[in-house]
Design a protein around this motif. Structure first.
Motif, short mmCIF file in Angstrom:
data_model
loop_
_atom_site.label_atom_id
_atom_site.label_comp_id
_atom_site.label_asym_id
_atom_site.label_seq_id
_atom_site.Cartn_x
_atom_site.Cartn_y
_atom_site.Cartn_z
N UNK A 132 -1.71 -2.41 -0.34
CA UNK A 132 -0.34 -2.85 -0.06
C UNK A 132 0.66 -2.07 -0.91
N UNK A 133 0.30 -1.84 -2.18
CA UNK A 133 1.25 -1.22 -3.10
C UNK A 133 1.13 0.30 -3.15
N UNK A 134 0.27 0.86 -2.31
CA UNK A 134 0.12 2.32 -2.30
C UNK A 134 1.45 3.04 -2.05
N UNK A 135 2.31 2.56 -1.12
CA UNK A 135 3.60 3.25 -0.90
C UNK A 135 4.58 3.07 -2.06
N UNK A 136 4.19 2.26 -3.08
CA UNK A 136 5.11 2.03 -4.19
C UNK A 136 5.41 3.33 -4.93
N UNK A 137 4.43 4.23 -4.99
CA UNK A 137 4.66 5.52 -5.64
C UNK A 137 5.73 6.30 -4.88
N UNK A 138 5.67 6.25 -3.55
CA UNK A 138 6.70 6.93 -2.76
C UNK A 138 8.06 6.27 -2.97
N UNK A 139 8.05 4.92 -3.02
CA UNK A 139 9.30 4.20 -3.23
C UNK A 139 9.92 4.58 -4.57
N UNK A 140 9.08 4.65 -5.59
CA UNK A 140 9.59 5.00 -6.91
C UNK A 140 10.13 6.44 -6.90
N UNK A 141 9.39 7.34 -6.27
CA UNK A 141 9.83 8.73 -6.24
C UNK A 141 11.17 8.87 -5.52
N UNK A 142 11.30 8.17 -4.38
CA UNK A 142 12.56 8.25 -3.64
C UNK A 142 13.69 7.58 -4.41
N UNK A 143 13.37 6.48 -5.11
CA UNK A 143 14.39 5.84 -5.94
C UNK A 143 14.86 6.75 -7.07
N UNK A 144 13.91 7.44 -7.70
CA UNK A 144 14.29 8.37 -8.77
C UNK A 144 15.12 9.53 -8.21
N UNK A 145 14.75 10.00 -7.01
CA UNK A 145 15.55 11.07 -6.39
C UNK A 145 16.97 10.59 -6.13
N UNK A 146 17.09 9.33 -5.65
CA UNK A 146 18.42 8.78 -5.37
C UNK A 146 19.26 8.74 -6.63
N UNK A 147 18.67 8.23 -7.71
CA UNK A 147 19.42 8.12 -8.96
C UNK A 147 19.73 9.48 -9.56
N UNK A 148 18.80 10.45 -9.38
CA UNK A 148 19.08 11.80 -9.90
C UNK A 148 20.26 12.42 -9.16
N UNK A 149 20.27 12.25 -7.83
CA UNK A 149 21.39 12.78 -7.05
C UNK A 149 22.69 12.13 -7.48
N UNK A 150 22.67 10.79 -7.62
CA UNK A 150 23.87 10.06 -8.01
C UNK A 150 24.32 10.46 -9.41
N UNK A 151 23.35 10.56 -10.36
CA UNK A 151 23.70 10.91 -11.74
C UNK A 151 24.25 12.33 -11.81
N UNK A 152 23.59 13.26 -11.09
CA UNK A 152 24.06 14.65 -11.14
C UNK A 152 25.47 14.78 -10.56
N UNK A 153 25.68 14.14 -9.41
CA UNK A 153 26.99 14.24 -8.78
C UNK A 153 28.06 13.52 -9.59
N UNK A 154 27.70 12.36 -10.17
CA UNK A 154 28.67 11.64 -10.99
C UNK A 154 29.03 12.46 -12.22
N UNK A 155 28.02 13.11 -12.81
CA UNK A 155 28.29 13.96 -13.97
C UNK A 155 29.17 15.14 -13.62
N UNK A 156 28.89 15.77 -12.47
CA UNK A 156 29.71 16.90 -12.05
C UNK A 156 31.15 16.45 -11.75
N UNK A 157 31.27 15.28 -11.09
CA UNK A 157 32.61 14.77 -10.80
C UNK A 157 33.34 14.41 -12.08
N UNK A 158 32.60 13.84 -13.05
CA UNK A 158 33.21 13.48 -14.32
C UNK A 158 33.70 14.71 -15.08
N UNK A 159 32.96 15.82 -14.93
CA UNK A 159 33.39 17.05 -15.58
C UNK A 159 34.56 17.69 -14.84
N UNK A 160 34.55 17.59 -13.50
CA UNK A 160 35.62 18.21 -12.72
C UNK A 160 36.94 17.46 -12.88
#
Length: 547
Positions: free
Chosen positions: A212-240
């Motif tokens: 049941x929890x096998x897709x949890x690794x995929x969920x975590x990976x996609x969640x981390x990707x989401x937060x990385x995109x948000x953090x990177x873009x927020x940081x770039x916007x904060x600098x701009x």
């Protein structure tokens, strides 16, 4: 509308969506007016004049902004709730009409979480549209103050826009992947809960937990990707953002030194630069837009599945003659029924037999129009089932299954929701369900949740529910869980039906086949033979069906 489009969901927000737009526009007006008013107040103070009027006007603008925020929050909540309720109703209704094709757990994920995200379409679209207005207005007002300020503002704004464009493109991809991973976990969990007792008895709990929890690794990976995109873009916007402010203030300082603008103008220019730099704050709004679009896609996948369409026809008088004309049913590359031509005499009890996978349940489903054939047609008393209205079809045809799902609040509801009690009890008596129902604490008024039942008792209630059919009973292994005595009693009731209905009985029991008027022997999706049980028993392959 087959699917749920972005605009359709936004419109379903109801009359409160315009209030969201009004609140957003009033907030934009306040945002743009406040720096100019405060600049005038500063100029009045520097000149030694009265600033009270300007300060009072600024206070009024702040109060208007707060009122707009409250109105926007209230209207947005109602809009989302209204659209989510509409989407959920459409999803459930559509799935019940389609009857198959969506895993239960994944469907729950789409109905609960995805419908709410998709319902954000209206308020999010308004937020994105109105978020462009403050920077655009700031550009116009800076041009009025000094064109060089506007040019410095534009240079910084181009950088912020590039950041937002990249963020939007990356977010749409990762949010969709995250929602799909959630759906896979929900699907496996629902499946496991349905077989919880079997899992416990087999001692495979830990193994099932890992599955049941096998897709949890995929969920975590996609969640981390989401937060990385948000953090990177927020940081770039904060600098701009500060770069925009620095550019405008530098140009403003030079303009102030040259005497082209006043101190109040410089203050207002700084505030407008901050507003323009705040375009980077759109990352959260754009992320919400990406979630809404991804959720709409998942909702649309369900709504795009074909549903059973009904015609306007009613049945003429007739004995219940059932005809299969060149019926073929496929699932992917597999052929489940292949060119079935069969005529079932009206009023006859017909047993359908065959090995596992021969197509018996598919034949039953097609006969009851729970699914349509890919080729050919099925007729009842000369009328194609596809031409019948929903009411005419369901009044004429009743279905009972091996594992019936009982619905309704009480036992009486499970047998005949909305029917008179004498009809409910009559059906229960005919199918020998009254024997155990009468022993329940409240009889037919016993809540289903408080009525423990064996598999055979559930089957008897399922038979009772189908008993109200006027012309055709389709029973798909509906007596398999009954004890021998009860099965024999019900089998006799079915084969000697006093109402003269046609009965199509899928069975694995030779005793049931022997009592039928006619036996249809299916083999690999084809009709191998039709005849009496006694005549077919001369074939050893037929006898092997019941071994």
């Amino acid at each position: 509308m087959t699917t749920a489009s972005f605009g359709a969901v936004a419109r379903r927000g109801g009359r409160w969506l315009p209030f969201v737009a009004v609140a957003a526009l009033s907030g934009t007006a306040v945002t743009l007016a406040l720096p100019a008013v405060l600049g005038r107040a500063i100029d009045a103070i520097v000149a030694g004049g009265g600033s009270g009027t300007w300060v009072a006007l600024a206070g009024g603008l702040v109060a208007l902004g707060v009122a707009g925020e409250l109105l926007g929050a209230y209207a947005g909540t109602i809009t989302v709730a209204t659209a989510a309720a509409w989407l959920r109703e459409r999803l459930v209704r559509h799935v019940l009409s389609a009857g198959r094709g969506v895993d239960a757990g994944d469907l729950v994920s789409r109905v609960s979480a995805n419908a709410v995200d998709a319902a954000q379409a209206g308020p999010t679209a308004v937020s994105v549209a109105t978020a462009i207005l403050p920077p655009a207005g700031s550009l116009v007002l800076l041009t009025l103050i000094d064109p060089w300020l506007a040019l410095a503002f534009l240079c910084g704004l181009a950088l912020v826009g590039a950041v937002l464009r990249a963020f939007t493109r990356r977010t749409a991809e990762v949010v969709g992947a995250y929602q799909r991973a959630q759906g896979r976990i929900a699907a496996r969990l629902t499946e496991a809960l349905g077989g919880a007792r079997t899992i416990a008895a087999a001692g495979t709990t830990e193994r099932e937990e890992r599955r049941v929890l096998a897709p949890l690794a995929d969920l975590r990976a996609e969640g981390e990707r989401t937060w990385r995109v948000l953090a990177r873009s927020s940081g770039q916007a904060a600098a701009a953002g500060p770069l925009v402010l620095v550019a405008v203030l530098a140009a403003g300082g030079l303009a102030l030194a040259a005497g082209r603008i006043s101190a109040g103008d410089l203050f207002a220019a700084g505030r407008y630069a901050v507003i323009g730099a705040g375009l980077g704050g759109l990352t959260g709004t754009l992320a919400g837009l990406a979630r809404a679009r991804a959720a709409l896609h998942r909702v649309g996948e369900v709504l795009a599945r074909p549903t059973i369409q009904y015609g306007p026809a009613a049945l003429p008088p007739g004995p219940g003659r059932l005809e299969f004309r060149g019926v073929a049913v496929r699932s992917g590359d597999a052929t489940l029924l292949d060119g079935v031509d069969l005529a079932v005499p009206g009023g006859a009890a017909v047993a359908v037999v065959g090995r596992s996978g021969a197509g018996k349940s598919v034949l039953a489903a097609v006969a009851a129009r729970l699914r349509d054939p890919d080729e050919g047609e099925v007729r009842l008393d000369g009328v194609p089932l596809t031409d019948l209205s929903h009411g005419a079809l369901r009044a004429a045809v009743g279905c009972a299954f091996e594992r019936p799902v009982l619905i309704g609040g009480t036992v009486a509801d499970a047998v005949g929701l909305g029917l008179a009690r004498d009809r409910v009890r009559g059906a229960a008596l005919a199918t020998h369900a009254d024997d155990f129902v009468s022993r329940l604490p409240l009889g037919y008024d016993t809540p289903l949740a408080d009525a423990p039942m064996s598999g055979g008792e559930r089957q008897r209630l399922g038979l009772a529910r189908a008993w109200h059919a006027e012309r055709l009973l389709v029973l798909d292994d509906a007596t398999s869980s009954l004890d021998t005595v009860t099965e024999m009693q019900i089998s006799r009731t079915l084969t000697a039906d006093g109402r003269g209905r046609t009965r199509l009985i899928v069975t694995h029991r030779a005793a049931t086949a022997s009592r039928a008027d006619l036996v249809v022997w299916l083999d690999a999706g084809r009709v191998r033979a039709v005849g009496s049980h006694a005549a077919l028993c001369d074939d050893p392959d037929y006898r092997a069906v019941f071994v």
